[in-house]
Design a protein around this motif. Structure first.
Motif, PDB file in Angstrom:
ATOM      1  N   LEU A   8       0.828  -1.199   0.000  1.00 37.32           N
ATOM      2  CA  LEU A   8       0.000   0.000   0.000  1.00 37.32           C
ATOM      3  C   LEU A   8       0.865   1.254   0.000  1.00 37.32           C
ATOM      4  CD1 LEU A   8      -2.728  -1.003   2.607  1.00 37.32           C
ATOM      5  CD2 LEU A   8      -2.928  -1.009   0.111  1.00 37.32           C
ATOM      6  N   ILE A   9       0.361   2.305  -0.608  1.00 36.07           N
ATOM      7  CA  ILE A   9       1.092   3.570  -0.688  1.00 36.07           C
ATOM      8  C   ILE A   9       1.490   4.064   0.698  1.00 36.07           C
ATOM      9  CG2 ILE A   9       0.855   6.016  -1.283  1.00 36.07           C
ATOM     10  CD1 ILE A   9      -0.844   5.044  -3.721  1.00 36.07           C
ATOM     11  N   LYS A  10       0.569   3.972   1.649  1.00 32.17           N
ATOM     12  CA  LYS A  10       0.844   4.487   2.997  1.00 32.17           C
ATOM     13  C   LYS A  10       1.964   3.721   3.706  1.00 32.17           C
ATOM     14  CE  LYS A  10      -2.665   1.758   5.379  1.00 32.17           C
ATOM     15  NZ  LYS A  10      -2.321   1.342   6.698  1.00 32.17           N
ATOM     16  N   ASP A  11       2.261   2.504   3.239  1.00 30.35           N
ATOM     17  CA  ASP A  11       3.262   1.664   3.883  1.00 30.35           C
ATOM     18  C   ASP A  11       4.582   1.591   3.126  1.00 30.35           C
ATOM     19  OD1 ASP A  11       1.373   1.040   5.853  1.00 30.35           O
ATOM     20  OD2 ASP A  11       0.622  -0.684   4.716  1.00 30.35           O
ATOM     21  N   THR A  12       4.701   2.332   2.015  1.00 28.92           N
ATOM     22  CA  THR A  12       5.902   2.251   1.187  1.00 28.92           C
ATOM     23  C   THR A  12       6.425   3.638   0.834  1.00 28.92           C
ATOM     24  OG1 THR A  12       4.518   2.141  -0.802  1.00 28.92           O
ATOM     25  CG2 THR A  12       5.277   0.037   0.113  1.00 28.92           C
ATOM     26  N   GLN A  16      10.585   2.285  -2.836  1.00 27.26           N
ATOM     27  CA  GLN A  16      10.076   0.926  -2.701  1.00 27.26           C
ATOM     28  C   GLN A  16       9.010   0.637  -3.758  1.00 27.26           C
ATOM     29  OE1 GLN A  16       8.939   1.338   1.427  1.00 27.26           O
ATOM     30  NE2 GLN A  16      10.548  -0.105   2.076  1.00 27.26           N
ATOM     31  N   ARG A  17       8.144   1.607  -4.036  1.00 32.99           N
ATOM     32  CA  ARG A  17       7.112   1.412  -5.059  1.00 32.99           C
ATOM     33  C   ARG A  17       7.735   1.245  -6.438  1.00 32.99           C
ATOM     34  NH1 ARG A  17       4.708   5.373  -1.743  1.00 32.99           N
ATOM     35  NH2 ARG A  17       5.089   7.037  -3.252  1.00 32.99           N
ATOM     36  N   GLU A  23      10.220  -4.916 -10.401  1.00 29.64           N
ATOM     37  CA  GLU A  23      10.386  -6.354 -10.218  1.00 29.64           C
ATOM     38  C   GLU A  23       9.145  -7.131 -10.635  1.00 29.64           C
ATOM     39  OE1 GLU A  23      11.808  -7.119  -6.272  1.00 29.64           O
ATOM     40  OE2 GLU A  23      13.672  -6.039  -6.626  1.00 29.64           O
ATOM     41  N   SER A  24       7.999  -6.496 -10.572  1.00 32.32           N
ATOM     42  CA  SER A  24       6.754  -7.174 -10.931  1.00 32.32           C
ATOM     43  C   SER A  24       6.588  -7.326 -12.437  1.00 32.32           C
ATOM     44  CB  SER A  24       5.550  -6.418 -10.376  1.00 32.32           C
ATOM     45  OG  SER A  24       5.583  -6.435  -8.972  1.00 32.32           O
ATOM     46  N   ILE A  25       6.975  -6.311 -13.208  1.00 32.10           N
ATOM     47  CA  ILE A  25       6.767  -6.377 -14.659  1.00 32.10           C
ATOM     48  C   ILE A  25       8.003  -6.825 -15.419  1.00 32.10           C
ATOM     49  CG2 ILE A  25       4.892  -4.714 -14.648  1.00 32.10           C
ATOM     50  CD1 ILE A  25       6.791  -2.612 -15.650  1.00 32.10           C
ATOM     51  N   GLY A  26       9.118  -6.968 -14.754  1.00 30.84           N
ATOM     52  CA  GLY A  26      10.311  -7.484 -15.409  1.00 30.84           C
ATOM     53  C   GLY A  26      11.105  -6.426 -16.135  1.00 30.84           C
ATOM     54  N   ASN A  27      11.847  -6.863 -17.135  1.00 30.84           N
ATOM     55  CA  ASN A  27      12.751  -6.006 -17.887  1.00 30.84           C
ATOM     56  C   ASN A  27      11.974  -5.164 -18.892  1.00 30.84           C
ATOM     57  OD1 ASN A  27      14.796  -4.800 -19.285  1.00 30.84           O
ATOM     58  ND2 ASN A  27      15.710  -6.679 -20.039  1.00 30.84           N
ATOM     59  N   ALA A  40       4.815  -0.004 -17.734  1.00 33.27           N
ATOM     60  CA  ALA A  40       5.499   0.814 -16.737  1.00 33.27           C
ATOM     61  C   ALA A  40       4.772   2.149 -16.555  1.00 33.27           C
ATOM     62  CB  ALA A  40       6.948   1.044 -17.148  1.00 33.27           C
ATOM     63  N   GLU A  41       4.332   2.742 -17.645  1.00 31.37           N
ATOM     64  CA  GLU A  41       3.592   4.008 -17.568  1.00 31.37           C
ATOM     65  C   GLU A  41       2.250   3.823 -16.873  1.00 31.37           C
ATOM     66  OE1 GLU A  41       3.246   5.613 -21.506  1.00 31.37           O
ATOM     67  OE2 GLU A  41       5.418   5.631 -21.772  1.00 31.37           O
ATOM     68  N   MET A  42       1.635   2.666 -17.064  1.00 29.08           N
ATOM     69  CA  MET A  42       0.342   2.395 -16.452  1.00 29.08           C
ATOM     70  C   MET A  42       0.422   2.474 -14.925  1.00 29.08           C
ATOM     71  SD  MET A  42      -2.083  -0.895 -17.177  1.00 29.08           S
ATOM     72  CE  MET A  42      -1.773  -2.051 -15.862  1.00 29.08           C
ATOM     73  N   TYR A  43       1.553   2.100 -14.364  1.00 24.69           N
ATOM     74  CA  TYR A  43       1.714   2.077 -12.913  1.00 24.69           C
ATOM     75  C   TYR A  43       2.379   3.335 -12.352  1.00 24.69           C
ATOM     76  CZ  TYR A  43       0.114  -2.677 -13.107  1.00 24.69           C
ATOM     77  OH  TYR A  43      -0.663  -3.788 -13.303  1.00 24.69           O
ATOM     78  N   GLN A  44       2.540   4.359 -13.169  1.00 29.37           N
ATOM     79  CA  GLN A  44       3.187   5.588 -12.706  1.00 29.37           C
ATOM     80  C   GLN A  44       2.407   6.258 -11.576  1.00 29.37           C
ATOM     81  OE1 GLN A  44       6.324   6.500 -13.776  1.00 29.37           O
ATOM     82  NE2 GLN A  44       6.178   7.830 -11.995  1.00 29.37           N
ATOM     83  N   ASP A  45       1.076   6.218 -11.629  1.00 31.42           N
ATOM     84  CA  ASP A  45       0.278   6.812 -10.551  1.00 31.42           C
ATOM     85  C   ASP A  45       0.524   6.108  -9.217  1.00 31.42           C
ATOM     86  OD1 ASP A  45      -0.829   8.870 -11.997  1.00 31.42           O
ATOM     87  OD2 ASP A  45      -2.763   7.880 -12.326  1.00 31.42           O
ATOM     88  N   TYR A  46       0.802   4.813  -9.259  1.00 29.36           N
ATOM     89  CA  TYR A  46       1.139   4.090  -8.027  1.00 29.36           C
ATOM     90  C   TYR A  46       2.498   4.560  -7.521  1.00 29.36           C
ATOM     91  CZ  TYR A  46       2.763   0.381  -4.941  1.00 29.36           C
ATOM     92  OH  TYR A  46       3.286  -0.311  -3.875  1.00 29.36           O
ATOM     93  N   ILE A  47       3.461   4.632  -8.399  1.00 27.56           N
ATOM     94  CA  ILE A  47       4.805   5.084  -8.014  1.00 27.56           C
ATOM     95  C   ILE A  47       4.736   6.491  -7.427  1.00 27.56           C
ATOM     96  CG2 ILE A  47       7.088   5.727  -8.897  1.00 27.56           C
ATOM     97  CD1 ILE A  47       6.731   3.387 -10.942  1.00 27.56           C
ATOM     98  N   ASP A  48       3.916   7.347  -8.027  1.00 22.49           N
ATOM     99  CA  ASP A  48       3.779   8.729  -7.555  1.00 22.49           C
ATOM    100  C   ASP A  48       2.922   8.856  -6.295  1.00 22.49           C
ATOM    101  OD1 ASP A  48       5.321   9.554  -9.699  1.00 22.49           O
ATOM    102  OD2 ASP A  48       3.596  10.095 -10.941  1.00 22.49           O
TER     103      ASP A  48
END
Length: 81
Positions: A8-12, A16-17, A23-27, A40-48
Motif C-alpha cells: 500500500l502507498i501508505k506503507d511504502t 520501494q514502489r 520487479e513485478s513487470i520485469g525487464n 510501466a507508464e500504467m503504474y506511474q500513478d502508483y509510483i507517484d
C-alpha cells in the motif's frame, strides 16, 4: 523482491514502489514490441503515490472486459461491419 509487509502507498516509500513495479513487470527495456514500456507508464500513478495498484488493475480490467474499443451490438446481436 525484498519482503514488504504491505504494498500500500501508505506503507511504502516512492523508492520501494518503484522497486515493486520494476520487479513485478520485469525487464521493461527488453521488449521488442514496446508494450512493456506502456505497462510501466500504467503504474506511474502508483509510483507517484496517487493510486493503489489494485485500483489501477481494476480500471484496466474494467476497460478490457467492457469492450470499449470493440464492436457494438445491434438489435440482432451481431456487430455491423
Amino acid at each position: 523482491m525484498d519482503e514488504f509487509k504491505s504494498i500500500l502507498i501508505k506503507d511504502t516509500t516512492r523508492q520501494q514502489r518503484e522497486q515493486i513495479v520494476a520487479e513485478s513487470i520485469g525487464n521493461v527495456n527488453g521488449s521488442c514490441d514496446g508494450c512493456m514500456a506502456g505497462l510501466a507508464e500504467m503504474y506511474q500513478d502508483y509510483i507517484d503515490g496517487k493510486k493503489e495498484i489494485r485500483d489501477i488493475n481494476m480500471e484496466f480490467r474494467a476497460r478490457y472486459e467492457s469492450g470499449i474499443d470493440g464492436p457494438t451490438k445491434e438489435e440482432c446481436g451481431y456487430a455491423k461491419f
